[in-house]
Structure formats: structure tokens, C-alpha cells
Design an enzyme around this catalytic site. Structure first.
Site, mmCIF file in Angstrom:
data_model
loop_
_atom_site.group_PDB
_atom_site.id
_atom_site.type_symbol
_atom_site.label_atom_id
_atom_site.label_comp_id
_atom_site.label_asym_id
_atom_site.label_seq_id
_atom_site.Cartn_x
_atom_site.Cartn_y
_atom_site.Cartn_z
ATOM 1 C CG HIS A 144 -1.921 -1.016 1.289
ATOM 2 N ND1 HIS A 144 -2.989 -1.053 0.434
ATOM 3 C CD2 HIS A 144 -2.066 -2.087 2.088
ATOM 4 C CE1 HIS A 144 -3.755 -2.098 0.717
ATOM 5 N NE2 HIS A 144 -3.209 -2.741 1.705
ATOM 6 N NE ARG A 419 -4.403 -7.619 0.798
ATOM 7 C CZ ARG A 419 -5.122 -6.485 0.927
ATOM 8 N NH1 ARG A 419 -6.036 -6.388 1.882
ATOM 9 N NH2 ARG A 419 -4.888 -5.465 0.145
ATOM 10 C CD GLU A 534 -10.420 -6.096 4.305
ATOM 11 O OE1 GLU A 534 -9.865 -5.065 3.882
ATOM 12 O OE2 GLU A 534 -10.672 -7.075 3.594
ATOM 13 C CG ASP A 574 -11.413 -1.648 3.377
ATOM 14 O OD1 ASP A 574 -12.017 -0.994 2.514
ATOM 15 O OD2 ASP A 574 -10.324 -2.187 3.169
ATOM 16 N NE ARG A 612 -2.313 -0.378 15.187
ATOM 17 C CZ ARG A 612 -3.239 0.346 15.810
ATOM 18 N NH1 ARG A 612 -3.626 1.489 15.303
ATOM 19 N NH2 ARG A 612 -3.764 -0.072 16.933
ATOM 20 N NE ARG A 745 -6.940 -0.953 -4.870
ATOM 21 C CZ ARG A 745 -7.105 -2.200 -4.446
ATOM 22 N NH1 ARG A 745 -7.164 -2.445 -3.155
ATOM 23 N NH2 ARG A 745 -7.203 -3.197 -5.290
#
Length: 914
Positions: A144, A419, A534, A574, A612, A745
Site C-alpha cells: 500500500h 493476499r 475489515e 476499511d 494499520r 481504495r
């Protein structure tokens, strides 16, 4: 922080930057920059005429001049950030020295402080050793990337930081200072002349290399220091106990190259290339450490060697006679040095093999290491032999450090997590069963039927998939990933990957589906299947889902093979985007307690994996305080935590600050192993926070999910569309082609609100949550104040809300809102202002202080930074207006580029992106 020294470095950097602007862009443009800076400072000081002149100047400035302006302010922030980091290092060193001089005990939140807590709690040496034995912390670099700076820029900033450290040295000779300042000017000029924005999105391997940069630059050499400090802390706390060599209590992981959720660029080939990249870098770093040791091992053969080392050296000589002859000629009568040189040769062969494509017929060659365990065994022989001949200091010094690096990083370097979205697994099973005529619609089956079917597959001797999987590419890739994982385990061992994360887990069948695929490929006994909960509703269901899994015999058999341990990942981004900050934070707290209870009831060792992000709205904030605020039974010495985006650079750019961050994380995690550390919680506490969180969620969802104009406001009154062009990541900004909030996102969602200085995800709904419950009842407000005083969670939560509100600026937000259509602006902005004011008022009532009062140091930083942020915001707003008007024509690309430079500058100024 030594403000005088920091101020001197800031002035030096400002002078160097000013000279660069004048030299490259001309004196007129430097004069423009200085004029804008002076007007912005005057405006912040209350001079309305200066404000009007500043607005007129920025509105009329040509695009080329606007780009110089934003580049100058963006560069200034990046350089000032380095000076502030150096100031923090200076203060940290001074604080440690002062505490040692005063003999005031262990430094706060250090490993020695944690062991001192053990002694205070009455733990004896064996109990303390047992607690250390269960310590397991893994920090995971994620896919990310909210880091707005290119790697090229990061490298240059690293060199500038090195110069600042040199200039910080006491008694630096004048000629050395002159040379350092000249080099500084050269680096700043180079940075100025380098494109600020990427010309294309980074590839997956670009992202992999960006993440591994921090392992290479800092973490590889830092890890042995922390391992040594824990051993020393134990010896200091329990001087009569035998020396302790801790196990692998600190490890590093990565999602980069393994995170498939919504990223079509993470293919099997990209993941294999990631593993090869990591292996080659791991071996290069180990060779680098050996290079540093060669001259250190010149122990004469007159001192002798151990019999075991002599035998192993003879074996290596037989395997590589030519290399052995060269080594003996170069290091005569130095057997320990010869041995390490031969180890180096075996590593070279291992590295050469690592660069080759992976084949299914992997065979071991005795000329190379089959695994890092073989290297560790050789290094243990070396240490034992050195100790046997009396070279204890050498054996327990840098040779121990090398062995520690080999144990922690091995040949895998960082453990890659895989993932994928739960929906992709359901689609793959549906395609598979339909292809072979067993079920037409697996995804449409009831949950009980799915579970029954998957349990049958798990207990059946038949393979799930044929040798050649004849499905469509997407579905075939889902199954073949597990076969690739099998090859990774063969090449690198189980540390290559031991975690498969299932995004958007809703039911037990989502977990069983992945376990079935893993068992089909023969990797299930080396793999944790990890549900990721989430949304707020998914968090509510998490205990029920885990109970269902724990009560299935076939799943318990899998857990038994994994040491009766279960990872569960909980998502901050999320859940926040779904229900708002207060609701998400409280639900995450409650689910951790519930998961700890469920795991304890079933005899399972729980490891919570905290997803996080960097910003407050994505679970960010000080890590040590966040860990201490968790229910200790949910941690109990085991912690897995993501490190994301700009947080990685902020925490790991300076080795001393990286060390401080890691020791604080380890301290907080160790302390959770002390018995009876569960904070007091009553039914009343839960009742109050449940009610407040429900009110907060209702207010948040009413705006974010139920007000149609919110999506339009986000696109019109923030630079989110420009952010999508920032080329931050290899993945798209949205999970799907939709334009709604649910498709966006969490990163661009947070980034957009940060840029326009609203920071909505970090506070919206919080004020309503408390106010709706307390109303005007002074007793209820007093109860909230009392609750805050005794709740680490609420203290951390409100501190983070205060930090976000301190960085918010509704005057700037209103300027951005002018970009929106009047009906959109009127539907959203007044509600933002109203909830902002309500939240500030609630904070004052509960804590007795306003957002900036709660953190005076942050207030001082923002006071100094705001006059430099104001021009960046103003230029960005005017350029966005020009860009969206469609009147720029041939200049559109130049305007867009300037908008993106301003975006980077605001991120640097706030030290936040997504």
C-alpha cells in the site's frame, strides 16, 4: 529537541535551496518565491491586505512560475523534515546521556525498562526467560505505497541526511565543514533538477525494490543490535541467571509482490521474481557482513581450532580445491579466516543459483547452501571454535551479529505474505466445479453446504485439481499460486511464505476454501490461513466465524500441524471507511477481546495481525501507545503489524529513530506478557462506548454512505482525481470501475481528505457520538472525563483525533470547496463545519483541552509550517480550477504536473499522505 541547532540547520538548508533556485531558475523567480513566502507569513499573522495580495499574485502567476513556486516549497519541506529528524536524534541522544548521568534507571520504553517491569512484577529469571521465549513481533512492509516521493528522491534525501549528520559532529574542522556544505549544495541542486513526479506507475518489482531499500539501508544492520540489547537487558535484570540467547523474536515481512487483492499486476511471475529478488539481496547483505569481518578473524593457527571446525574446513576444501588454494595462499596460518572465506565461496555459489529461473526438479548441490540453516550451522561452528581458543570477545561480537543476521533474515530476507480477495476464491471454485460437472454454482450454495463440501474435499484422498489446470487464466492462476508457493518452500524454506491473507472474509467457508487449495498443493502444513475481517459487520461476525472453524475437526488438525496457533488479521482502513473512526476503533477493541476469549476457550494461541495504515483514519499514530491500548490478552507477547507508505520512510530513514521505534514496539509487546495487566473494564464502560460508537456510526454513514453529493464533493473539492495520476502504486486507485465510495481504495480516500485539510476519516462522527450520548447532562460529560482518565484506548483515540483536528484547517478546506458546484458545496461543507466544531467542543469537554493544546509540540511545528503550506494549497486550488475549466489547451500537461508537485509538497509538509 535542540531548537537552536535545528533552526541553524533549517536556515542552512533554506539558504542552499534559495541559491539553487537563483542559479537554476534565475533571481526573478527566487524573488517571486520570497515574495510569496513573506505574504503568506503576513497573512497568517492577521494581515488581510497581504492575504488579498497573495491571492491576486497566485491567481495571475503563469504556469511555469507556479511550478517553480510549488517545487520550491515542496523541496523546502522535504529538507526541513530531515533537519527535524536530525533534531529528534540529537534530543534522543541527549536524553539518554542525561538519564545515564543521573543514574535514573532504564530509559523509558526501552528493553531494559521492560525487563525492569518484569522484576517489579515479581517474575523470576525462569519466568522472564519464558516470557521472552514467547515474544514474537513481525513488522510487515505492505503493498500500500502512500509514499509520494520517488525512490530517486528518497536516495538523494538519504545523502542529504548523511551530510546533516556530518555537520552535527562536534569540532568538525573548517575545511571539512566547507566540503560538506559544498556537497550539500550539489545534492540539493541535483534534487531540484530531478523530475518530482513519476512518468509511469511503478512496476511490482519497482515497489519490491523500494521496500527492500529500507532492509538494505537500515534494518539488516539494526536487527543484531536489538537482539543483543534484549540479552543484555535480561542479564542486567537477572545478573545471577545464565546468559540468554533470545530466539527469533523480531522478524520482518512484506506484502509487496504477494498482495493480489485488486492488483492484476501481481502475477505468478511477479511473485516468483519477488522471491528471487529477496533471496539475492539477502545473500549480498550476508556477504557484505562477511566482508567487514575478514580482517577481524586473523587468529593465528598456533591458537588452534575446534575439531568440528577443522573437519568442516577440510570438507569445504575438498568440495572447492581451487578456491581453497587461493584462500590458504591469501590467509596463511589463519584457519578461522580461511573458514569464513570458504563460507563466502559457498554463498557466492548460492547467489548464482538464486538468479536462475525456478524449476520443478529442484535438486541440492553440495557446492551451495540448501538453506540458511546450513549457513547458521557453519557460523555456530566458527563461534564455538573461537570461544574454544579463548577469543570470546570476537565470537560474541561481530561474528555473533553475523549469525544473528543469518537467523533473522536467512536467504528469504523478509517473509512474503500472499493476499487475495475471498470473492476470487469463490469464483475459482465455482469455475472448477462447473468445469468438471460437479456443481453449477458453488458461490450460490448456502454456507452450511459450502462447509460440508469443503470438509469432504479436505478429508478426501483425491486431488482437487488435475496436473494441468484447464480453466480460464484468472481462475487457473488462483490455484497455481499454491503450486508456486510449494516451489518457494523447496527453494527458500518455510520462511519464504507462511501466511495467506483472505481479504473481506465473511464466513468460515472463505477460510476452508484456501485451506483446501493449500492442501491440494501440499503446502498446508507450512502455511497459516489468515482471515482478514475489515468492515464493521465482518468484525462483529469474526468471533462466530472463528468458533465455527475451531470446532471443525479437520481445521483443528491443520492448526495442530501449525503448533495450535492461529493468525487473525483485523483491518483498520476499511472498517474506518465503513463506519467512521470512533466506531471502527471501538469495534476493533471489542473484537480483539472476543477473539482472545474464543481462542483461549479452544486452546489456540492467537496472533492478531493489525492492518494499520499511515494516516489516523487508517489506524496510524504512535505505535507504542497503540499497542499499550490493546487488551493485553489479545497481544500476550505476539504482534504482527503493517508498516505502510510514508510511515516507512519516517520511521526508518534515520537509524537511531528506527532503533527507537523498534525498541518501543518491543517494549510494549513484552509488557503485555506480565500477568494481571488487563485494564479494568466494566459493563458500564462497554455500555457507554457502545452507545457513543453507535451514534458516531449513524452520523458518519448518514454523510458518507447516504448523502449522494458526498461522492461529487470528493471529486470536485479535493484533488483526488489528480492523486489517481500520481503514479504512486502498481495497483489502480479503485477495486472496480465504479465511482462510489465502496469502490474507492482506502489510500486515495484518506489522501484526498488530507490534501484539502479536512482529514474527515479521522474525526467525522466522533463529536456526534459523544454529544448524542451526553447531551447537556454535566454528569455524563464528567463520566466521559473519568472514563478517559482510566482508559488507555480512549486516551490514544482522542489523542489521534486531536492530532487530525490540529492539522485540519477549515479556511483552506473552504477554498477547495469553491471548486465544487454550489449545490454540492452547500450539501456538504456546512455539515463538515458543524461536525468539526461539535468534535472540538466534545474534546474540550472530555479532556479539558483543544486539539492543539493537547500536543504543544505539534502546535509549534504546525505554527511554523502553515505559512509555507498555505501557498501550496492556494496554487493547487487555482491550478485545479484552470485544469477543470478545460481552457488550458497545450498547457494542460504542465498544469497537471504542477498540481502533482503541489500534492507531493503538501504531503511532505503535513508528513501525511494516505
Amino acid at each position: 529537541m535542540d531548537r537552536d541547532a535545528t533552526a541553524r540547520q533549517v536556515r542552512l538548508l533554506g539558504d542552499v535551496l534559495g541559491n539553487t533556485v537563483a542559479d537554476v531558475e534565475g533571481p526573478d523567480r527566487l524573488e517571486l518565491v520570497e515574495r510569496v513566502r513573506a505574504l503568506a507569513k503576513a497573512q497568517r499573522g492577521g494581515d488581510t491586505a497581504a492575504g488579498a495580495e497573495l491571492t491576486e499574485l497566485i491567481t495571475s502567476v503563469p504556469v511555469d512560475d507556479a511550478r517553480v513556486l510549488v517545487t520550491a516549497f515542496a523541496a523546502w519541506f522535504r529538507l526541513v523534515n530531515l533537519a527535524e529528524d536530525q533534531g529528534r536524534v540529537r534530543q534522543l541522544v541527549r536524553d539518554r546521556l542525561d538519564r545515564a548521568a543521573a543514574d535514573a534507571g532504564p530509559f523509558p520504553e526501552s528493553l531494559r525498562a521492560a525487563l525492569a517491569r518484569f522484576v517489579e512484577a515479581g517474575l523470576d529469571a525462569d519466568e522472564a526467560a519464558a516470557a521472552i521465549g514467547q515474544l514474537a513481533v513481525r513488522l510487515v512492509l505492505t503493498a500500500h505505497p502512500t509514499e509520494a516521493k520517488r525512490r530517486t528522491t528518497l536516495t538523494k534525501l538519504g545523502r542529504v541526511a548523511h551530510v546533516l549528520r556530518e555537520l552535527d559532529r562536534d569540532q568538525l574542522p573548517p575545511e571539512a565543514r566547507t566540503a560538506a556544505e559544498a556537497y550539500l549544495a550539489e545534492e540539493v541542486a541535483s534534487m531540484w533538477l530531478t523530475d518530482e513526479t513519476r512518468v509511469r506507475p511503478p512496476t511490482v518489482i519497482d515497489e519490491v525494490r523500494n521496500g527492500l531499500y529500507w532492509v538494505d539501508a537500515v534494518l539488516f544492520d539494526l536487527a543484531p543490535r536489538l537482539y543483543r540489547e534484549l540479552a543484555d537487558a535480561y542479564a542486567a535484570a537477572y545478573p545471577d541467571a545464565p546468559a540468554l540467547e533470545p530466539g527469533r523474536f523480531l522478524r520482518f515481512g512484506s506484502w509487496i509482490g504477494g498482495d493480489r487483492d485488486g492488483n492484476p499486476n501481481v502475477t505468478a511471475a511477479a511473485t516468483e521474481a519477488t522471491w528471487r529478488e529477496q533471496q539475492q539481496l539477502a545473500i549480498r547483505l550476508l556477504r557484505r557482513s562477511i566482508d567487514r569481518l575478514h580482517a577481524h578473524l586473523s587468529v593465528s593457527e598456533r591458537r588452534g581450532t575446534s575439531e568440528e571446525l577443522a573437519n568442516r574446513l577440510d570438507e569445504l576444501r575438498r568440495l572447492r580445491p581451487r578456491a581453497a588454494a587461493r584462500v590458504e595462499d591469501r590467509y596463511p596460518q589463519q584457519p578461522h579466516r580461511q573458514f569464513l572465506a570458504m563460507v563466502y565461496q559457498v554463498l557466492l555459489a548460492t547467489e548464482q543459483h538464486a538468479a536462475e529461473p525456478w524449476r520443478a526438479d529442484h535438486r541440492h548441490d553440495p557446492l551451495r547452501y540448501a538453506s540458511a540453516d546450513e549457513l547458521v550451522a557453519d557460523l555456530q561452528l566458527l563461534r564455538a571454535s573461537l570461544r574454544e581458543v579463548g577469543a570470546h570477545a570476537i565470537a560474541d561480537g561481530r561474528v555473533w551479529d553475523l549469525e544473528c543476521q543469518a537467523r533473522v533474515f536467512g536467504f528469504h530476507l523478509v517473509t512474503l505474505d500472499l493476499r487475495q480477495h475471498a470473492g476470487r476464491h469463490r469464483e475459482a471454485f465455482t469455475a472448477l466445479y462447473r468445469r468438471y460437472g460437479e456443481h453449477d454454482d458453488y458461490a450460490g450454495l448456502a454456507e452450511a453446504d459450502k462447509v460440508e463440501l469443503l470438509v469432504t474435499e479436505l478429508t478426501s484422498p483425491r486431488p482437487l485439481t488435475p496436473a494441468i489446470i484447464d480453466l480460464e487464466d484468472d481462475h487457473r492462476a488462483t490455484f497455481e499460486l499454491f503450486r508456486l508457493l510449494r516451489r518457494a518452500h523447496q527453494r527458500l524454506g518455510p520462511d519464504a511464505c507462511d501466511t495467506y491473507v483472505i481479504s473481506m472474509t465473511e464466513r468460515a467457508s472463505d477460510v476452508l476454501a484456501v485451506l483446501t487449495m493449500a492442501r491440494d498443493a501440499g503446502v498446508d502444513e507450512r502455511l497459516d490461513v489468515v482471515p482478514l475481517f475489515e468492515t464493521v459487520d465482518d468484525l462483529h461476525r469474526a468471533p462466530e466465524v472463528m468458533t465455527a472453524l475451531f470446532e471443525l475437526p479437520v481445521y483443528r488438525e491443520h492448526l495442530a500441524a501449525r503448533g495450535d496457533g492461529q493468525q487473525v488479521m483485523i483491518g483498520y482502513s476499511d472498517s474506518n471507511k465503513d463506519g467512521g473512526y470512533l466506531t471502527a476503533t471501538w469495534q476493533l477493541q471489542r473484537v480483539q477481546r472476543a477473539l482472545a476469549d474464543v481462542s483461549e476457550q479452544h486452546g489456540i494461541e492467537l496472533t492478531l495481525f493489525h492492518g494499520r495504515g499511515g494516516s489516523i483514519g487508517r489506524g496510524g499514530g504512535p505505535a507504542n501507545a497503540a499497542i499499550r491500548a490493546q487488551p493485553p490478552r489479545s497481544v500476550a507477547g505476539r504482534l504482527k503489524l503493517t508498516e505502510q507508505g510514508e510511515v516507512i520512510a519516517a520511521r526508518y530513514r534515520e537509524p537511531d529513530l528506527a532503533h527507537r521505534h523498534l525498541e518501543q514496539v518491543l517494549h510494549a509487546t513484552l509488557v503485555t506478557t506480565i500477568p494481571s495487566q488487563e485494564p479494568s473494564s466494566t459493563a458500564r464502560v462497554d455500555e457507554v462506548l457502545d452507545a457513543c460508537a453507535d451514534h458516531a456510526r449513524e452520523a458518519y454513514r448518514d454523510l458518507v454512505h447516504d448523502t449522494p453529493e458526498l461522492v461529487d464533493y470528493l471529486h470536485e473539492a479535493t484533488p483526488i482525481d489528480a492523486i489517481a495520476e500520481l503514479n504512486l502504486a502498481s495497483r489502480p486507485a479503485r477495486r472496480s470501475a465504479g465511482r462510489g465510495i465502496e469502490d474507492l481504495r482506502a489510500i486515495p480516500w484518506g489522501f484526498g481528505w488530507t490534501q484539502c485539510r479536512i482529514h474527515l476519516p479521522a474525526w467525522y462522527g466522533v463529536g456526534t457520538g459523544f454529544t448524542a450520548w451526553a447531551g447537556e447532562d454535566p454528569d455524563r460529560w464528567a463520566e466521559l472525563t473519568e472514563l478517559h482518565g482510566g482508559s488507555p484506548l480512549l486516551q490514544v483515540t482522542l489523542a489521534n483525533v486531536s492530532m487530525a483536528l490540529a492539522k485540519a484547517d477549515l479556511t483552506i478546506a473552504a477554498d477547495y470547496a469553491s471548486l465544487a458546484r454550489p449545490e454540492v458545496r452547500q450539501a456538504i461543507l456546512p455539515r463538515l463545519i458543524e461536525e468539526h466544531d461539535r468534535t472540538v467542543d466534545a474534546l474540550r469537554r472530555i479532556t479539558g483541552r483543544g486539539p492543539r493544546d493537547l500536543d504543544p509540540e505539534l502546535d509549534e511545528v504546525l505554527r511554523l509550517r502553515d505559512p509555507y503550506l498555505d501557498p501550496l494549497h492556494a496554487v493547487q486550488v487555482r491550478l485545479l480550477a484552470r485544469l477543470r475549466s478545460g481552457e488550458e489547451g497545450d498547457d494542460a500537461d504542465a498544469v497537471r504536473d504542477a498540481v502533482l508537485v503541489a500534492t507531493n509538497g503538501i504531503a511532505a509538509g503535513l508528513r501525511n499522505t494516505g
